[in-house]
Design an enzyme around this catalytic site. Sequence first.
Site, short mmCIF file in Angstrom:
data_model
loop_
_atom_site.label_atom_id
_atom_site.label_comp_id
_atom_site.label_asym_id
_atom_site.label_seq_id
_atom_site.Cartn_x
_atom_site.Cartn_y
_atom_site.Cartn_z
N GLU A 265 -6.68 13.75 -56.07
CA GLU A 265 -5.88 12.53 -55.99
C GLU A 265 -6.78 11.30 -55.94
OE1 GLU A 265 -2.13 12.76 -53.84
OE2 GLU A 265 -2.93 14.46 -52.73
N ALA A 308 -7.90 10.53 -47.61
CA ALA A 308 -7.39 9.42 -48.42
C ALA A 308 -8.27 8.20 -48.23
CB ALA A 308 -5.95 9.11 -48.01
N ALA A 324 -9.98 10.18 -43.53
CA ALA A 324 -9.36 9.14 -44.34
C ALA A 324 -10.00 7.80 -44.00
CB ALA A 324 -7.86 9.09 -44.07
N ARG A 371 -16.39 11.14 -39.08
CA ARG A 371 -15.31 10.30 -38.58
C ARG A 371 -15.83 8.92 -38.21
NH1 ARG A 371 -11.91 13.71 -34.24
NH2 ARG A 371 -10.45 12.12 -34.95
N GLN A 372 -14.91 7.99 -38.04
CA GLN A 372 -15.28 6.74 -37.39
C GLN A 372 -14.60 6.73 -36.04
OE1 GLN A 372 -14.20 2.87 -39.18
NE2 GLN A 372 -16.07 2.04 -38.28
#
Lengths: 395, 395, 395
Positions: A265, A308, A324, A371-372
């Site tokens: 995607e 995403a 994401a 990750r953040q």
Amino acid sequence: MIFTKEEFKAKVEEIQSQSWYRNPIGFGLARVDRGQKNPEKILQATFPVVNWEENYGSAAVFLNALKEAGAAVDTTKTELVCEVSDAFVESCIETFRPYIPEAKGEEHKNVQVLSQLASLPLSSGLNADNFKVVFIFEDAVVESVEAAYLKLYALSSGKAKLRSLNLNGIFGALHNCAWTGSTPIELDWLRENEIALKLSNKYPEITMVDKFPRFLSHVIPADNTRILETSKVRFGAQLAAGTTVMPGAAYINFNAGTEGVVMVEGRISSSAVVGAGSDVGGGASILGVLSGTDGVPVSIGENTLLGANSCTGTAIGDGCILDAGVTILPGTKITLSEKAVAAIQEINPDKEIKPLMRGMDFLGVNGVHFRQNSVNGQIIAMRSTREIKLNADLH
Amino acid sequence: MIFTKEEFKAKVEEIQSQSWYRNPIGFGLARVDRGQKNPEKILQATFPVVNWEENYGSAAVFLNALKEAGAAVDTTKTELVCEVSDAFVESCIETFRPYIPEAKGEEHKNVQVLSQLASLPLSSGLNADNFKVVFIFEDAVVESVEAAYLKLYALSSGKAKLRSLNLNGIFGALHNCAWTGSTPIELDWLRENEIALKLSNKYPEITMVDKFPRFLSHVIPADNTRILETSKVRFGAQLAAGTTVMPGAAYINFNAGTEGVVMVEGRISSSAVVGAGSDVGGGASILGVLSGTDGVPVSIGENTLLGANSCTGTAIGDGCILDAGVTILPGTKITLSEKAVAAIQEINPDKEIKPLMRGMDFLGVNGVHFRQNSVNGQIIAMRSTREIKLNADLH
Amino acid sequence: MIFTKEEFKAKVEEIQSQSWYRNPIGFGLARVDRGQKNPEKILQATFPVVNWEENYGSAAVFLNALKEAGAAVDTTKTELVCEVSDAFVESCIETFRPYIPEAKGEEHKNVQVLSQLASLPLSSGLNADNFKVVFIFEDAVVESVEAAYLKLYALSSGKAKLRSLNLNGIFGALHNCAWTGSTPIELDWLRENEIALKLSNKYPEITMVDKFPRFLSHVIPADNTRILETSKVRFGAQLAAGTTVMPGAAYINFNAGTEGVVMVEGRISSSAVVGAGSDVGGGASILGVLSGTDGVPVSIGENTLLGANSCTGTAIGDGCILDAGVTILPGTKITLSEKAVAAIQEINPDKEIKPLMRGMDFLGVNGVHFRQNSVNGQIIAMRSTREIKLNADLH
């Protein structure tokens, strides 16, 4: 005259033993689209069948038939492109004779092409001068449109590995065209006829302007592959069976693609490759060699999830998660807790895992969750929960 | 009767000196698509040639021919739209006579249109009532579909500067249609015929539903321009030669576009403009005046890189880098180190560079690299490594 | 024989009172596309009219006509699909007789379908065996292609609420096809004919490969709805009147959509629903149940703005703002100042608002502005400036 398969094989061996002969890396017979204004300009080459490191017998028959038909056959060059003449077709058909009855379905596809061609009137009308036999003898800089297409076919059909071919010169070889569906139109011809076409309501529907056609104009994907919009996959991309390409923000450029069942995607830039079982989330960007990757083509491992709107400018291993919205570039500083260092080290015994690493340090590191931290904004790495096919050699 | 170019010029001067006459800003002759159910509804106007602040001699010929053919010519209004009649065509042809033999290629395009038109049967069949002459005398609120299209042509052909035209009223003027390729269909007609069309397998392939057509349905781009999917550029956008629009997440709205060679893989919202040599990365968003920009249209400078999935709601100067995934809105607080202040100040001597700035403070500031510090989450600005064409006046 | 409406009603009551009879949830008559290679494979079903929890009189006429025509009518199953025969059409026409003269425009659409069908030669040529009557008696697992399409029509026409239908089994029921526009082609047929089609320049333009068709191939949107590119909305999506879908990064999957005037420039994944007056910014991602949402379908409230490239994996209330580039997943820790707690609490008296909340804690919380503090990287929530239609019950 050739009547038996033994005679055919003897004939092939005889051809192959001649001093001028050289096995091609790839070859095939193509229908070409010519310029509407400049017919000597080849705009597109459509191959019903491509041969890549295979079917050398057919190659010998084709090359011999060209010589017999009087064509200039120089196998010392990197590429050879010849017009298909009636004499060439006749000669091939004579040699292929013992295989013609069984050339059906998946059997003897080159023979099928020749049989089909023999049934078309080649010397006049729409077919005149529109068929070519194309050979690549050496994987060098691309020179002709026909050889460019043959290499793109080799990639998109899965016969050549992604990143394995020399595609230098391809942008110079291909012409920028307006396309109405799968048919290329010279921009100059369109300009010259704009007034007449528009006033008579015959201006063609232009679906794109590009040098490359679309993947689906040339390749039939596997039964379980889905491409929800043709513009999303450029010709020259490679999609393993089971790949799904969604129509939102997805795009797969040429010389890029997937190696197994992958949900796409997001963007797979030219030279990027995604492993089996992975998921390129909505709007996720895998950068190409020309932008933000330090020039190293990006590989994404197996069973990895790119969330995403995430962005990847460096290789990511197997069983990883990129959250994401998170961006990992080669120089991104990534912080690991003591626990994370231990957990990631455990499944990556041969890598050096440290409390502060750069994006590029994660090359070949599996099982990482990027990750953040939403409380302090720090980019961190933890042990991911995705399954990794462990390398038996390491344990 | 006009036989020489001198006579033509004298005739034009005579027309232009008449009290009713007024030079139009733009004009042209269009083929129109009418509603299938309501033929008085104009759904689209296709201009083979548009004139914008030029070719006043042809304008005079057209306006005079309309008067002679009995049309109501009121040049005091902002727009004038008249039906093309046989009498109008004849009158134009008579006046243009000395130019007809040389009206070829790039020469005398308005004369070419008239010659072509003279060869079509205008009073019956597909052509009847489907041609219009359109003039804009004042750049006011758009009133007719034909004038809306003329303004969009002026923008998309590059004859009018982006943001220079009054486009108010354009959404009210244009009709929302279903489109099958470049052909608009009234939604009401489709509804009324749905049952018959579907049962007889003649339901048209609807490619979009919109008020605006697509750029490529009306404009032929330069030889080195690429648009990899027609839906990605709305009519009314402007693409400088050398622009490439990729098919992933890209979109260029009307009254927006590029001023030079630009790679577009993201969104250029209505009113946004991108300078030469810049790169709008995959999924990057340049916001429009209606969302998050404080109402100021966003300009991106030259040779600037907007990274993948970045977002810009305020102007960015020349030679800047916005890192992948970073968002700069007008109110975003951006921190600069002492070194960064000095380095950016050096190349922007007339700007005030401070340790803490807002996104909007970077208007006209060149050579800035916007990043998010991945250790502490802070949005920071540094001196970028991109080349800036320095303004000689400042040094 | 039926001559009056009273007789019609009596006939319907008589049918409905029979022991075998059962009212269907949905029903309709469809034209089907069959496999080019395997004609028993149904590739697509096109319904000119769908009935969903309505028009039970027509259902009775259809079921009775099937019985009279000798079809096997078993209403105890969840689905019923029967071939349309001349006898069936005749029987329906006889019963519908009193309504035929007034079956026009919006009136008696099922009767219109039958009248239209009666005018087509059903037993030969293109129409032979290509019409079906389809009933769904129970909202169970999807079994047939025809029932799958009927459910997708119910959703896309707005007759069934999003998320209200059982769509299990739909991927198994539908066949993956190559599509040329709205026409499905069996991949196997394409493979078998590739050589002949390519050599004769008749290879079809393949616009996508998927199991689902596109929304616009089956549904006519409202006058004020816009879909700027057909690939952006899958069949089975639902778009309330006034929705605009832009062609950049937008995508609306099946069983997802909008409940009012919504601007869509991002992704609405399967099962996600967006409320009236909201705005899904360029590249914004609303995650589906299969990725990053903890399995709970995401609802976005009314009048809420999801900024460009934002990402939402959890429900967001009314009148909220999610800043461009910000990601809120169910587990994201979000910090609120004392002032923010008070302001958000004030308009959400029945919710517990705390200084540190998770993304999932904001379910049903209105008027929140989600941001990332650009000085310290912290994800914070404040009181938004968007208008909220306050719930009168709470004040």
